[in-house]
Design a protein around this motif. Structure first.
Motif, PDB file in Angstrom:
ATOM      1  N   GLU A  26     -73.259  -8.086 -29.353  1.00 26.08           N
ATOM      2  CA  GLU A  26     -72.447  -7.910 -30.553  1.00 26.08           C
ATOM      3  C   GLU A  26     -73.138  -7.058 -31.630  1.00 26.08           C
ATOM      4  N   HIS A  27     -74.411  -7.397 -31.865  1.00 32.83           N
ATOM      5  CA  HIS A  27     -75.117  -6.690 -32.931  1.00 32.83           C
ATOM      6  C   HIS A  27     -75.226  -5.199 -32.589  1.00 32.83           C
ATOM      7  N   GLN A  28     -75.536  -4.948 -31.320  1.00 38.34           N
ATOM      8  CA  GLN A  28     -75.687  -3.560 -30.863  1.00 38.34           C
ATOM      9  C   GLN A  28     -74.390  -2.766 -31.068  1.00 38.34           C
ATOM     10  N   CYS A  29     -73.247  -3.374 -30.668  1.00 33.37           N
ATOM     11  CA  CYS A  29     -71.995  -2.610 -30.768  1.00 33.37           C
ATOM     12  C   CYS A  29     -71.595  -2.414 -32.229  1.00 33.37           C
ATOM     13  N   MET A  30     -71.930  -3.402 -33.078  1.00 28.39           N
ATOM     14  CA  MET A  30     -71.620  -3.221 -34.514  1.00 28.39           C
ATOM     15  C   MET A  30     -72.489  -2.116 -35.096  1.00 28.39           C
ATOM     16  N   ARG A  31     -73.756  -2.137 -34.693  1.00 26.53           N
ATOM     17  CA  ARG A  31     -74.664  -1.123 -35.234  1.00 26.53           C
ATOM     18  C   ARG A  31     -74.232   0.283 -34.797  1.00 26.53           C
ATOM     19  N   ASP A  32     -73.792   0.393 -33.518  1.00 27.59           N
ATOM     20  CA  ASP A  32     -73.324   1.700 -33.035  1.00 27.59           C
ATOM     21  C   ASP A  32     -72.119   2.155 -33.858  1.00 27.59           C
ATOM     22  N   PHE A  33     -71.220   1.217 -34.156  1.00 27.11           N
ATOM     23  CA  PHE A  33     -70.033   1.556 -34.955  1.00 27.11           C
ATOM     24  C   PHE A  33     -70.454   1.993 -36.364  1.00 27.11           C
ATOM     25  N   ILE A  34     -71.371   1.224 -36.947  1.00 24.92           N
ATOM     26  CA  ILE A  34     -71.780   1.520 -38.328  1.00 24.92           C
ATOM     27  C   ILE A  34     -72.478   2.879 -38.414  1.00 24.92           C
ATOM     28  N   ARG A  35     -73.219   3.219 -37.359  1.00 22.28           N
ATOM     29  CA  ARG A  35     -73.909   4.517 -37.382  1.00 22.28           C
ATOM     30  C   ARG A  35     -73.020   5.667 -36.921  1.00 22.28           C
ATOM     31  N   GLY A  36     -72.055   5.343 -36.012  1.00 24.59           N
ATOM     32  CA  GLY A  36     -71.284   6.428 -35.401  1.00 24.59           C
ATOM     33  C   GLY A  36     -69.949   6.715 -36.075  1.00 24.59           C
ATOM     34  N   VAL A  37     -69.221   5.676 -36.455  1.00 20.64           N
ATOM     35  CA  VAL A  37     -67.844   5.862 -36.950  1.00 20.64           C
ATOM     36  C   VAL A  37     -67.737   5.618 -38.462  1.00 20.64           C
ATOM     37  N   LEU A  38     -68.442   4.577 -38.917  1.00 19.74           N
ATOM     38  CA  LEU A  38     -68.300   4.199 -40.328  1.00 19.74           C
ATOM     39  C   LEU A  38     -68.651   5.321 -41.316  1.00 19.74           C
ATOM     40  N   PRO A  39     -69.672   6.159 -41.035  1.00 20.78           N
ATOM     41  CA  PRO A  39     -70.020   7.191 -42.025  1.00 20.78           C
ATOM     42  C   PRO A  39     -68.825   8.045 -42.456  1.00 20.78           C
ATOM     43  N   ASP A  40     -67.925   8.400 -41.535  1.00 23.16           N
ATOM     44  CA  ASP A  40     -66.760   9.214 -41.925  1.00 23.16           C
ATOM     45  C   ASP A  40     -65.814   8.420 -42.816  1.00 23.16           C
ATOM     46  N   ILE A  41     -65.704   7.120 -42.559  1.00 21.77           N
ATOM     47  CA  ILE A  41     -64.847   6.269 -43.395  1.00 21.77           C
ATOM     48  C   ILE A  41     -65.465   6.180 -44.799  1.00 21.77           C
ATOM     49  N   LEU A  42     -66.779   6.002 -44.840  1.00 19.47           N
ATOM     50  CA  LEU A  42     -67.462   5.881 -46.140  1.00 19.47           C
ATOM     51  C   LEU A  42     -67.388   7.187 -46.930  1.00 19.47           C
ATOM     52  N   ALA A  43     -67.335   8.302 -46.199  1.00 20.02           N
ATOM     53  CA  ALA A  43     -67.268   9.600 -46.889  1.00 20.02           C
ATOM     54  C   ALA A  43     -65.979   9.737 -47.687  1.00 20.02           C
ATOM     55  N   ILE A  79     -75.165  -0.891 -43.461  1.00 19.50           N
ATOM     56  CA  ILE A  79     -73.999  -0.271 -44.123  1.00 19.50           C
ATOM     57  C   ILE A  79     -74.469   0.464 -45.385  1.00 19.50           C
ATOM     58  N   MET A  80     -75.350  -0.211 -46.147  1.00 19.11           N
ATOM     59  CA  MET A  80     -75.857   0.410 -47.388  1.00 19.11           C
ATOM     60  C   MET A  80     -76.563   1.719 -47.083  1.00 19.11           C
ATOM     61  N   SER A  81     -77.346   1.727 -46.003  1.00 16.31           N
ATOM     62  CA  SER A  81     -78.103   2.957 -45.753  1.00 16.31           C
ATOM     63  C   SER A  81     -77.163   4.097 -45.336  1.00 16.31           C
ATOM     64  N   GLN A  82     -76.066   3.777 -44.618  1.00 20.33           N
ATOM     65  CA  GLN A  82     -75.089   4.824 -44.284  1.00 20.33           C
ATOM     66  C   GLN A  82     -74.369   5.309 -45.544  1.00 20.33           C
ATOM     67  N   LEU A  83     -74.126   4.370 -46.443  1.00 19.71           N
ATOM     68  CA  LEU A  83     -73.469   4.719 -47.708  1.00 19.71           C
ATOM     69  C   LEU A  83     -74.345   5.667 -48.518  1.00 19.71           C
ATOM     70  N   ARG A  84     -75.635   5.360 -48.552  1.00 20.89           N
ATOM     71  CA  ARG A  84     -76.574   6.207 -49.306  1.00 20.89           C
ATOM     72  C   ARG A  84     -76.653   7.602 -48.705  1.00 20.89           C
TER      73      ARG A  84
END
Ligand code: SAM
Length: 301
Positions: A26-43, A79-84
């Protein structure tokens, strides 16, 4: 006699959740999502503002014990680090809503040890989601949020739809609300729904899946995007009679305290057969692996 809820024994809950994290991807797949997909959402949030308001609900550093063990970083800080990265130099105001003292302390300890958080202001709200709602309404607060996340926490509220509605109402015009829960394809929700009356009785939703939330959003005409996160859970030990770790995992899967020792035989057989059914799990090389698919829903304001 009613079975006891795992949540009533925090020390065992913690152990079984830790084991669940160790046995799942679970943690791995969330981390992949946060690093791979979330950055565009945060942008897409913030629109060039110099200050971003973030809110994490059920944000306790539950994964901290696992983090220490595996050397991984905590999901919220990820999440914070992707936001930054997407919004360099902006100031971040981060509201943390978490009822558990211990989870909150874990999170604070992690923050104090983490570098590069100088632009982030943490506001600690040691309360449940509904206490936070009462506090917010009582004080007539008007602050709007740019990003809200609710990761694996809607199981613990009495009314998930109302909780989603309230937190969505706090979003800024182009803000986003991200929910992560077990997917409707994940049979864990079906297991809890099927045996709801026999498993522990309490007033929280527990068996809610993204399917339930999507039905609610569709009925209200609320737009969202969804992303599936394939994840596996090794449940082999659950089928070894008397295996202590298998018993802990079963407690987490059923949310019943000492399920193996206290459940009536017919319930235990029903649950074990359900978990091993090919619709739920794959067997091979001496392992039983449960399909623990998660889903992310991202809602607009
Ligand atoms: C399964 S953990 C997930 C923690 C974290 N979001 C993660 O993914 O690592 C569920 C979290 O929700 C918190 N929680 C439980 N009941 C809650 C409630 N009524 N309102 C807000 N948070 C709650 C728990 O204390 C815990 O930190």
């Amino acid at each position: 006699m009613a079975l006891k809820c795992l949540a009533d024994d925090y020390s065992r809950y913690k152990k079984s959740f830790q084991l669940f994290l160790e046995r799942s991807s679970e943690h791995q797949c969330m981390r992949d999502f946060i690093r791979g997909v979330l950055p565009d959402i945060l942008a897409s949030i913030g629109q060039g503002k110099s200050n971003l308001n973030i809110l994490g609900v059920g944000s306790g550093a539950a994964k901290t014990f696992y983090v220490q063990y595996k050397g991984r970083s905590e999901i919220d800080l990820e999440i914070m680090s992707q936001l930054r990265l997407k919004h360099p130099g902006v100031n971040i105001d981060n509201e943390v809503v978490e009822p558990s003292e211990e989870m909150m302390l874990n999170y604070k300890a992690l923050v104090s040890k983490s570098p590069n958080l100088e632009h982030i202001n943490f506001n600690w709200n040691k309360m449940t989601a509904s206490e936070f709602e009462n506090h917010w309404r009582g004080k007539k607060l008007t602050k709007k949020m740019d990003f809200i996340h609710m990761i694996q926490m809607l199981y613990y509220v009495a009314d998930p739809d109302a909780t989603v509605s309230f937190f969505r109402s706090l979003l800024n015009k182009n803000g986003k609300l991200m929910i992560i829960l077990v997917a409707d394809k994940n049979k864990w929700g079906n297991l809890l729904k099927k045996y709801r009356k026999q498993l522990c009785q309490n007033d929280i939703s527990q068996c809610v899946t993204t399917g339930d939330i999507k039905s609610f959003l569709d009925a209200k005409g609320i737009k969202y995007k969804n992303y599936q996160l394939p994840s596996q859970l090794d449940i082999t030990e659950c089928f070894k009679e008397g295996d202590e770790r298998g018993e802990l995992l079963l407690d987490f899967l059923t949310q019943v305290l000492n399920f193996s020792k206290t459940a009536p035989p017919d319930l235990k057989k029903g649950v074990m057969d359900f978990l091993r059914h090919p619709d739920c799990s794959e067997e091979g090389d001496g392992k039983v692996v449960f399909n623990n698919m998660l889903e992310v829903l991202v809602l607009d304001a």
